[in-house]
Design a protein around this motif. Structure first.
Motif, mmCIF file in Angstrom:
data_model
loop_
_atom_site.group_PDB
_atom_site.id
_atom_site.type_symbol
_atom_site.label_atom_id
_atom_site.label_comp_id
_atom_site.label_asym_id
_atom_site.label_seq_id
_atom_site.Cartn_x
_atom_site.Cartn_y
_atom_site.Cartn_z
ATOM 1 N N ARG A 161 0.828 -1.201 0.000
ATOM 2 C CA ARG A 161 0.000 0.000 0.000
ATOM 3 C C ARG A 161 0.869 1.260 0.000
ATOM 4 N NH1 ARG A 161 -2.624 -3.360 3.958
ATOM 5 N NH2 ARG A 161 -4.700 -4.020 3.253
ATOM 6 N N GLY A 162 0.206 2.369 -0.278
ATOM 7 C CA GLY A 162 0.816 3.684 -0.141
ATOM 8 C C GLY A 162 2.046 3.892 -1.002
ATOM 9 N N ASP A 163 3.030 4.555 -0.411
ATOM 10 C CA ASP A 163 4.245 4.913 -1.145
ATOM 11 C C ASP A 163 5.047 3.683 -1.575
ATOM 12 O OD1 ASP A 163 3.562 7.544 -0.745
ATOM 13 O OD2 ASP A 163 4.895 7.823 0.980
ATOM 14 N N GLU A 164 4.837 2.551 -0.905
ATOM 15 C CA GLU A 164 5.603 1.352 -1.238
ATOM 16 C C GLU A 164 5.198 0.786 -2.599
ATOM 17 O OE1 GLU A 164 5.001 -1.359 2.002
ATOM 18 O OE2 GLU A 164 6.889 -0.734 2.930
ATOM 19 N N ARG A 165 4.009 1.098 -3.073
ATOM 20 C CA ARG A 165 3.549 0.538 -4.347
ATOM 21 C C ARG A 165 4.464 0.927 -5.493
ATOM 22 N NH1 ARG A 165 -1.158 -1.623 -5.597
ATOM 23 N NH2 ARG A 165 -1.290 -0.482 -7.568
ATOM 24 N N ALA A 166 4.821 2.200 -5.572
ATOM 25 C CA ALA A 166 5.654 2.670 -6.673
ATOM 26 C C ALA A 166 7.037 2.018 -6.622
ATOM 27 C CB ALA A 166 5.779 4.194 -6.625
ATOM 28 N N ALA A 167 7.618 1.910 -5.435
ATOM 29 C CA ALA A 167 8.946 1.316 -5.308
ATOM 30 C C ALA A 167 8.914 -0.166 -5.674
ATOM 31 C CB ALA A 167 9.461 1.504 -3.883
ATOM 32 N N CYS A 168 7.904 -0.894 -5.206
ATOM 33 C CA CYS A 168 7.807 -2.326 -5.508
ATOM 34 C C CYS A 168 7.516 -2.561 -6.980
ATOM 35 C CB CYS A 168 6.724 -2.971 -4.644
ATOM 36 S SG CYS A 168 7.156 -3.097 -2.896
#
Length: 216
Positions: free
Chosen positions: A67-74
């Motif tokens: 979720r959240g900001d981690e989506r773009a990095a993953c």
């Protein structure tokens, strides 16, 4: 079945799955670290041979939605290591990113059965031959089957008449061949390279060395 997967530097497994899958629905409603899950991975030889399953691995841990900001990095990590085109559209509601925090790993493969420390998974680097193994094994089998059979001569005195040889597995350290049809019955043999190979050029030199040794 995930559309794609990869491992983070921390050893977590990132999965791209259909939003309609049972895993995605369960992770969406579960509390953090509350949903246990197991990933089973089956490794099948890309050549025609009896008993084609080369190994299985089981990764058990806790499944959560990314979720959240981690989506773009993953998503960026997944795209870098396993490009899947339009499937990585973050605004596409048909797909979900899930994270498996790995707590236990067991492997049963050509080298034997054992448990693997999750920290070793995090530290592991992909074998440089993994992206080419399928094509290379099929080429060796189709175009150089006679040379593969000659490698039996490196194993010491054996009855090779009527024996077939199929290249079964390839990595940076060597080649595994399955011999069958001869007097001793079917068996696998591992042929180590003089040194680890880092690319196709290094593999070509290593294979030439093996073939030359078998010809003497």
């Amino acid at each position: 079945m995930p559309a794609a997967r990869t491992v983070t530097p921390d050893g977590d497994v990132i999965l791209l799955v259909s939003g309609e899958s049972a895993a995605a629905r369960a992770a969406a409603y579960a509390q953090d670290d509350d949903l246990t899950a197991v990933i089973e991975i089956t490794d099948v030889a890309p050549v025609s041979v009896a008993h084609r399953i080369r190994g299985r691995a089981w990764l058990a841990g806790w499944l959560t939605a990314v979720r959240g900001d981690e989506r773009a990095a993953c998503a960026a990590l997944l795209a870098e290591r396993h490009p899947v085109g339009e499937l990585l559209g973050l605004s596409d509601a048909r797909w979900r990113l899930l994270r498996l925090e790995v707590g236990e790993i067991s492997v049963d493969d050509l080298w034997g059965a054992e448990h693997v420390d999750p920290e070793d998974l995090a530290a592991a680097e992909p074998d440089p031959m993994v992206a080419h193994e399928t094509e290379l094994l099929q080429h060796l089998h189709a175009a150089h089957g006679d040379r593969i059979g000659e490698l039996c001569g490196l194993l010491g005195p054996r009855e090779a008449d009527g024996m077939t040889a199929v290249p079964l597995a390839l990595d940076r350290l060597g080649l595994r061949v399955r011999f069958s049809g001869g007097a001793p019955g079917s068996f696998d043999a591992r042929f180590d390279f003089p040194e680890p190979v880092a690319d196709i050029c290094g593999l070509r030199r290593a294979m030439h060395t093996l073939f030359a040794a078998a010809g003497h």
